[in-house]
Design a protein around this motif. Structure first.
Motif, PDB file in Angstrom:
ATOM      1  N   UNK A 268      -3.000  -4.687   4.780  1.00 53.21           N
ATOM      2  CA  UNK A 268      -2.656  -3.511   5.585  1.00 53.21           C
ATOM      3  C   UNK A 268      -1.384  -2.841   5.094  1.00 53.21           C
ATOM      4  N   UNK A 269      -0.446  -3.617   4.556  1.00 58.05           N
ATOM      5  CA  UNK A 269       0.830  -3.060   4.105  1.00 58.05           C
ATOM      6  C   UNK A 269       0.830  -2.646   2.637  1.00 58.05           C
ATOM      7  N   UNK A 270      -0.265  -2.873   1.934  1.00 55.75           N
ATOM      8  CA  UNK A 270      -0.343  -2.516   0.519  1.00 55.75           C
ATOM      9  C   UNK A 270      -0.441  -1.005   0.344  1.00 55.75           C
ATOM     10  N   UNK A 271       0.109  -0.517  -0.757  1.00 55.55           N
ATOM     11  CA  UNK A 271      -0.051   0.900  -1.087  1.00 55.55           C
ATOM     12  C   UNK A 271      -1.503   1.204  -1.435  1.00 55.55           C
ATOM     13  N   UNK A 272      -2.192   0.238  -2.043  1.00 52.81           N
ATOM     14  CA  UNK A 272      -3.602   0.376  -2.396  1.00 52.81           C
ATOM     15  C   UNK A 272      -4.125  -1.009  -2.753  1.00 52.81           C
TER      16      UNK A 272
ATOM     17  N   UNK B 210      -7.729   0.361   6.633  1.00 52.29           N
ATOM     18  CA  UNK B 210      -7.284   1.705   6.283  1.00 52.29           C
ATOM     19  C   UNK B 210      -6.521   1.832   4.984  1.00 52.29           C
ATOM     20  N   UNK B 211      -6.466   0.756   4.181  1.00 52.71           N
ATOM     21  CA  UNK B 211      -5.812   0.827   2.878  1.00 52.71           C
ATOM     22  C   UNK B 211      -6.785   1.394   1.854  1.00 52.71           C
ATOM     23  N   UNK B 212      -6.325   2.330   1.042  1.00 53.05           N
ATOM     24  CA  UNK B 212      -7.195   2.905   0.012  1.00 53.05           C
ATOM     25  C   UNK B 212      -7.588   1.824  -0.993  1.00 53.05           C
ATOM     26  N   UNK B 213      -8.841   1.860  -1.411  1.00 49.96           N
ATOM     27  CA  UNK B 213      -9.342   0.819  -2.307  1.00 49.96           C
ATOM     28  C   UNK B 213      -9.985   1.422  -3.548  1.00 49.96           C
ATOM     29  N   UNK B 214      -9.888   0.655  -4.631  1.00 50.80           N
ATOM     30  CA  UNK B 214     -10.633   0.918  -5.851  1.00 50.80           C
ATOM     31  C   UNK B 214     -11.443  -0.343  -6.125  1.00 50.80           C
ATOM     32  N   UNK B 215     -12.749  -0.226  -6.044  1.00 53.27           N
ATOM     33  CA  UNK B 215     -13.610  -1.388  -6.206  1.00 53.27           C
ATOM     34  C   UNK B 215     -14.443  -1.290  -7.469  1.00 53.27           C
ATOM     35  N   UNK B 216     -14.601  -2.428  -8.139  1.00 47.95           N
ATOM     36  CA  UNK B 216     -15.482  -2.523  -9.297  1.00 47.95           C
ATOM     37  C   UNK B 216     -16.799  -3.104  -8.807  1.00 47.95           C
TER      38      UNK B 216
ATOM     39  N   UNK C 284     -10.916   7.944   0.565  1.00 51.75           N
ATOM     40  CA  UNK C 284      -9.864   6.950   0.398  1.00 51.75           C
ATOM     41  C   UNK C 284     -10.306   5.766  -0.442  1.00 51.75           C
ATOM     42  N   UNK C 285     -11.611   5.591  -0.616  1.00 52.94           N
ATOM     43  CA  UNK C 285     -12.133   4.430  -1.324  1.00 52.94           C
ATOM     44  C   UNK C 285     -12.980   4.884  -2.507  1.00 52.94           C
ATOM     45  N   UNK C 286     -12.728   4.293  -3.669  1.00 55.17           N
ATOM     46  CA  UNK C 286     -13.423   4.678  -4.897  1.00 55.17           C
ATOM     47  C   UNK C 286     -14.230   3.493  -5.420  1.00 55.17           C
TER      48      UNK C 286
ATOM     49  N   UNK D 120      -6.175   7.641  -5.676  1.00 53.57           N
ATOM     50  CA  UNK D 120      -6.064   7.263  -4.267  1.00 53.57           C
ATOM     51  C   UNK D 120      -4.615   7.180  -3.822  1.00 53.57           C
ATOM     52  N   UNK D 121      -3.705   6.940  -4.779  1.00 52.57           N
ATOM     53  CA  UNK D 121      -2.277   6.921  -4.450  1.00 52.57           C
ATOM     54  C   UNK D 121      -1.666   8.321  -4.436  1.00 52.57           C
TER      55      UNK D 121
END
Length: 383
Positions: A273-277, A293-299, A315-317, A360-361
């Motif tokens: 929750x406290x991560x920038x992404x 609610x943290x933006x994510x980049x998923x493989x 917010x999520x890629x 996302x950042x």
């Protein structure tokens, strides 16, 4: 095989107790939250009990959500990771008898295609049962077909619509969400003092085919740190070895923190929750990060993005590998699986993941069109 037509999908009268079965992984549970939310709107006075795997009480205890109570399912064929031909555990009859005494009004099978789970749900003595039904699965009172390549959020919304739970507010409600508690944040603060902005990385995944190679995470981490951000490696006990290898290769103890396997589920949620992404494979931590609610980049591997990839919002890629043949034996893997536990997502380049992260950042960064990885050695960590 008959399924419930749309004109028969109505709210069930006089419902006081609802039971919903979803006894598998963390990400699997999170994708049914929109369906549970719809049930809460349709039956606002009913007690909703979620029945899941052994880890589930740690997630829902003390956390507001569309549930009132949580129970751990017995070890029954097809539930909690057991194969469909497993023998039911000794406590199965006791669990079923207890539910029958409670007089459940509505039992929802939100677990799978129903091959074994429909039988389990039918045994609980509910007035009305509803769920998904694959070809050959036992019937319930109300069913929809279990279709392949269906997004899991939409699949289970279809199921609860069988009992009149059709509420859908803003499109954002299609994204599963969980509340972050003070307990989550307190545990996170104990292991991450200092307040430096960081990106959370998860290098593991239960299925080897979904693991992005470890040296890619190492190279990405170096680029993240070069931009002034810290890196925090997250995951469960099964991810300890992979995270330890990645941390050792990075070596920077001031800017790299490895909390893998050191936190409860609550503390992991606080860190995410406290991560920038967040950057990681298609796995439970990615789903948790998106849910808080943290933006994510998923493989993602091709077959999984259909069912578990981001559904709405920006917010999520998802970076997707379209590899469908085993790199070792060449066998096609869409319907079958060979014996080789190798990555099917190594075609996703570090440059692609890095570009998505800066997006996302909200950071504009210019990089060469192609940049060789700086830390590709002769051996590859298992991830």
């Amino acid at each position: 095989m008959r399924h419930t037509p749309s004109h028969e999908r109505s709210v069930v009268d006089d419902v006081c107790r609802v039971l919903a079965l979803r006894a598998n992984g963390i990400g699997d549970f999170l994708v049914v939250i929109p369906a549970l939310t719809a049930v809460r709107h349709a039956y606002p006075e009913a007690e909703i009990t979620v029945v899941g795997d052994a880890w589930l009480p740690a997630l829902v205890a003390g956390r507001p959500g569309p549930w009132d109570r949580c129970l751990v399912a017995p070890k029954y064929p097809g539930l909690r990771g057991l194969p469909a031909d497993a023998a039911p555990a000794a406590d199965t009859e006791q669990f079923i008898a207890a539910r029958c005494r409670e007089r459940v009004d509505l039992a929802l099978q939100l677990h799978g295609g129903g091959g074994t789970s429909n039988t389990f749900v039918s045994s609980l003595g509910a007035r009305v049962t509803a769920g998904a039904r694959a070809d050959g699965a036992p019937p319930l009172d109300r069913t929809v077909p279990y279709l392949p390549h269906r997004h899991e959020v939409l699949r289970w919304l279809d199921v609860v619509a069988l009992v009149g739970a059709t509420h859908l507010g803003a499109v954002d409600e299609l994204t599963p969400r969980i509340a972050v508690t003070e307990r989550d944040r307190d545990e996170a603060r104990r292991v991450l003092p200092g307040g430096h902005p960081y990106v959370a990385l998860h290098v593991g995944a239960r299925d080897a085919r979904r693991r992005w190679p470890a040296e890619r995470f190492v190279e990405l981490s170096r680029r993240i740190m070069a931009a002034g951000l810290h890196v925090v490696l997250v995951g469960g006990p099964d991810d300890r070895a992979a995270s330890a290898r990645a941390a050792a290769r990075l070596g920077d103890r001031d800017r790299v923190r490895n909390v893998t396997g050191r936190l409860s589920l609550s503390g992991t949620i606080g860190v995410l929750a406290d991560a920038a992404a967040f950057v990681g494979n298609d796995s439970g931590p990615r789903h948790l990060a998106a849910a808080v609610g943290t933006s994510t980049v998923g493989v993602f591997w091709l077959t999984n993005v259909f069912a578990f990839g981001p559904l709405v919002g920006v917010a999520d890629r998802a970076l997707v590998s379209q590899q469908v043949h085993c790199p070792v034996c060449g066998e096609e893997q869409l319907e079958t699986r060979c014996q080789h536990d190798v990555s099917f997502v190594d075609a996703v380049a570090v440059d692609e993941v890095e570009a998505a992260l800066w997006q996302v950042l909200g950071v504009e960064r210019r990089r060469p069109a192609s940049r060789p990885a700086a830390d590709v050695g002769a051996e590859e960590a298992a991830g």
